[in-house]
Design an enzyme around this catalytic site. Structure first.
Site, PDB file in Angstrom:
ATOM      1  N   LYS A  31      27.806  16.917   9.640  1.00 49.40           N
ATOM      2  CA  LYS A  31      26.988  17.173   9.349  1.00 49.40           C
ATOM      3  C   LYS A  31      27.042  15.703   8.083  1.00 49.40           C
ATOM      4  O   LYS A  31      26.985  14.920   8.221  1.00 49.40           O
ATOM      5  CB  LYS A  31      27.249  17.805   7.625  1.00 49.40           C
ATOM      6  CG  LYS A  31      28.563  17.178   7.032  1.00 49.40           C
ATOM      7  CD  LYS A  31      29.500  18.549   6.573  1.00 49.40           C
ATOM      8  CE  LYS A  31      30.775  17.376   5.540  1.00 49.40           C
ATOM      9  NZ  LYS A  31      31.913  18.360   4.725  1.00 49.40           N
ATOM     10  N   ARG A  63      35.739  28.129  -3.231  1.00 50.69           N
ATOM     11  CA  ARG A  63      34.441  27.174  -3.137  1.00 50.69           C
ATOM     12  C   ARG A  63      33.780  28.126  -2.150  1.00 50.69           C
ATOM     13  O   ARG A  63      33.423  29.580  -2.882  1.00 50.69           O
ATOM     14  CB  ARG A  63      34.009  25.881  -2.577  1.00 50.69           C
ATOM     15  CG  ARG A  63      33.283  24.902  -2.817  1.00 50.69           C
ATOM     16  CD  ARG A  63      32.919  23.633  -2.052  1.00 50.69           C
ATOM     17  NE  ARG A  63      33.285  23.643  -1.136  1.00 50.69           N
ATOM     18  CZ  ARG A  63      33.723  22.429   0.523  1.00 50.69           C
ATOM     19  NH1 ARG A  63      33.415  20.456  -0.477  1.00 50.69           N
ATOM     20  NH2 ARG A  63      33.818  22.036   0.959  1.00 50.69           N
ATOM     21  N   TYR A  87      20.479  -8.430 -15.253  1.00 48.72           N
ATOM     22  CA  TYR A  87      20.219  -7.500 -16.177  1.00 48.72           C
ATOM     23  C   TYR A  87      20.722  -7.138 -17.117  1.00 48.72           C
ATOM     24  O   TYR A  87      21.834  -7.359 -17.117  1.00 48.72           O
ATOM     25  CB  TYR A  87      18.831  -5.876 -15.430  1.00 48.72           C
ATOM     26  CG  TYR A  87      17.961  -5.970 -14.541  1.00 48.72           C
ATOM     27  CD1 TYR A  87      16.615  -6.110 -15.831  1.00 48.72           C
ATOM     28  CD2 TYR A  87      17.858  -5.498 -13.608  1.00 48.72           C
ATOM     29  CE1 TYR A  87      15.659  -5.951 -14.890  1.00 48.72           C
ATOM     30  CE2 TYR A  87      16.739  -5.432 -12.783  1.00 48.72           C
ATOM     31  CZ  TYR A  87      15.583  -5.796 -13.742  1.00 48.72           C
ATOM     32  OH  TYR A  87      14.336  -5.030 -13.355  1.00 48.72           O
TER      33      TYR A  87
HETATM   34  C1  LIG Z   1      32.789  18.582   5.321  1.00 53.26           C
HETATM   35  C2  LIG Z   1      33.993  18.542   5.943  1.00 53.26           C
HETATM   36  C3  LIG Z   1      35.253  18.779   7.112  1.00 53.26           C
HETATM   37  C4  LIG Z   1      35.456  17.488   7.509  1.00 53.26           C
HETATM   38  O1  LIG Z   1      36.119  16.565   6.622  1.00 53.26           O
HETATM   39  P1  LIG Z   1      36.370  15.067   6.516  1.00 53.26           P
HETATM   40  O2  LIG Z   1      37.450  15.411   5.190  1.00 53.26           O
HETATM   41  O3  LIG Z   1      34.893  14.216   6.158  1.00 53.26           O
HETATM   42  O4  LIG Z   1      36.582  15.210   7.880  1.00 53.26           O
HETATM   43  C5  LIG Z   1      36.189  19.930   7.664  1.00 53.26           C
HETATM   44  N1  LIG Z   1      35.484  20.436   7.081  1.00 53.26           N
HETATM   45  C6  LIG Z   1      35.064  21.573   6.219  1.00 53.26           C
HETATM   46  C7  LIG Z   1      34.375  23.153   5.709  1.00 53.26           C
HETATM   47  C8  LIG Z   1      33.875  20.542   5.527  1.00 53.26           C
HETATM   48  O5  LIG Z   1      33.237  20.426   4.815  1.00 53.26           O
END
Ligand SMILES: *Cc1c(COP(=O)(O)O)cnc(C)c1O
Length: 386
Positions: A53, A157, A272
């Protein structure tokens, strides 16, 4: 794809062309593949999927997913259906077949359904309305892709509740999954509680595969692994076991060319807000790296926190960023660096073997995930395959 970039540890003379001077991000696809294989060995007999993702955590969906598919990865996870459609095109063009799961499920309407069908994407169904939409679609259409169902075992969630099991069984999912909330803290009691809840839910789906573990979850032992593990961060070199030596290979390296040098006297300020004051005469290097490139604005040492600030490697010398980071530029204290290295165009290494992803994150009160996913779009990107 080969790299010919000068390395921060190369002798002076190996320099960026100053007319085009910009930061260079080197992404080691071989290391990403090696990390995926390493996790697969650890998780065996569970299958290792790959979570790609957010543009493969900022490293580039096309090169990363192509390399993983070529190495044999048969299951991918992305967040959005649009990411899934892009991934399907990449896999098809490369002649690879793989399952693609869409973590967010939606949009589950007629247009969404078309997208799922056209690109053979599997929704991760995570609410009762999504389940009933998909059950209806299965009634009305032949040849729909299969699906996953996501149970919430503690995150609050996305996800179904334990009481939704019957509705979930109605869609005959290929995969039943949940997600850890504290897997990077091995002795947190939430882990055992989630594993127990998931093990019991999973029994209601004897024909589905089960998946619980993200990167850190894989290291919680066999009870966390089930049939399929879903690493993201660890593939890209992040440490899935904070506080312990990182079992993964680094995959990214960021080098920035030094543009200019400047000597300041004790009492002069940098950047800055005049937030950093030289306490002694100093030599400074200016580099084209700013918050617009994902480098945190608090990446430099300040008067009220002189030992904070990210480190960079110039030659063999570790040097500190000083002053507020601005949009396009930042400043490194190179007072201790031998003169021979201080020529415009010589690279300073900001991320790599000497300064890890997690070091960089800690120095700016972030996590490695944020550092990766905010890596700038202005960097020259070099992909290494071996
Ligand atoms: C992003 C995600 C993962 C991967 O998690 P990592 O900690 O990056 O290995 C796995 N399962 C779900 C549902 C996620 O949203």
């Amino acid at each position: 794809m080969r790299t010919t970039c000068p390395r921060a540890c190369d002798p002076p003379g190996a320099r960026a062309n100053l007319t085009h001077a910009r930061a260079r991000l080197t992404i080691d696809l071989g290391a990403i593949v090696a990390n995926w294989k390493r996790l697969g060995v650890l998780a065996h007999p569970a299958e290792a999927a790959a979570v790609v993702k957010a543009d493969a955590y900022g490293l580039g969906l096309l090169p990363v997913a192509s390399a993983l598919a070529k190495a044999g990865c048969g299951t991918f996870f992305v967040a959005h259906a649009s990411e899934g459609a892009a991934l399907r095109r990449i896999l098809r063009d490369g002649g690879h077949a793989a399952a693609i799961y869409i973590l967010h499920g939606g949009p589950l309407d007629a247009a969404g359904l078309e997208l799922y069908q056209a690109h053979d994407l599997r929704p991760v169904l995570a609410s009762l309305p999504e389940l009933s939409f998909w059950a209806g679609a299965l009634n009305d259409h032949d040849g729909l892709p299969t699906s996953a169902v996501h149970f919430d075992t503690g995150m609050n969630r996305l996800g179904l509740r334990a009481g939704d099991v019957d509705a979930a069984r109605a869609v005959s999912p290929a995969l039943v999954m949940s997600h850890f909330i504290t897997s990077e803290i091995p002795d947190d009691p939430n882990n055992a509680a989630q594993m127990a809840r998931f093990a019991s839910l999973r029994r209601a789906f004897p024909h589905a595969k089960a998946s619980l573990a993200n990167s850190s979850g894989i290291f919680l032992g066999p009870k966390a692994r089930h049939d399929l593990v879903r690493p993201g961060f660890a593939l890209y070199g992040g440490n899935p076991c904070p506080g312990q030596p990182n079992p993964m290979l680094p995959t990214v390296r960021l080098d920035v060319p030094m543009l200019q040098f400047r000597d300041v006297s004790a009492g002069e300020t940098v950047g800055y807000g005049a937030r950093f004051t030289a306490r002694k005469p100093m030599r400074l290097a200016v580099v084209p790296l700013g918050y617009a490139d994902g480098f945190a604005r608090n990446g430099g040492a300040l008067d009220d926190n002189p030992d904070q600030g990210c480190l960079a490697l110039v030659g063999q010398q570790r040097c500190r960023f000083v002053g507020r980071v601005s949009m396009d530029l930042s400043v490194i204290d190179v007072s201790e660096v031998p003169e021979a290295w201080l020529t415009p165009g010589t690279m300073a290494q900001v991320l790599g073997q000497a300064v890890t992803l997690d070091d960089l994150a800690t120095a700016t009160q972030r996590i490695g995930y944020e550092v990766l996913t905010s890596l700038g779009r202005r960097f020259e990107r070099v992909y290494q395959t071996l």
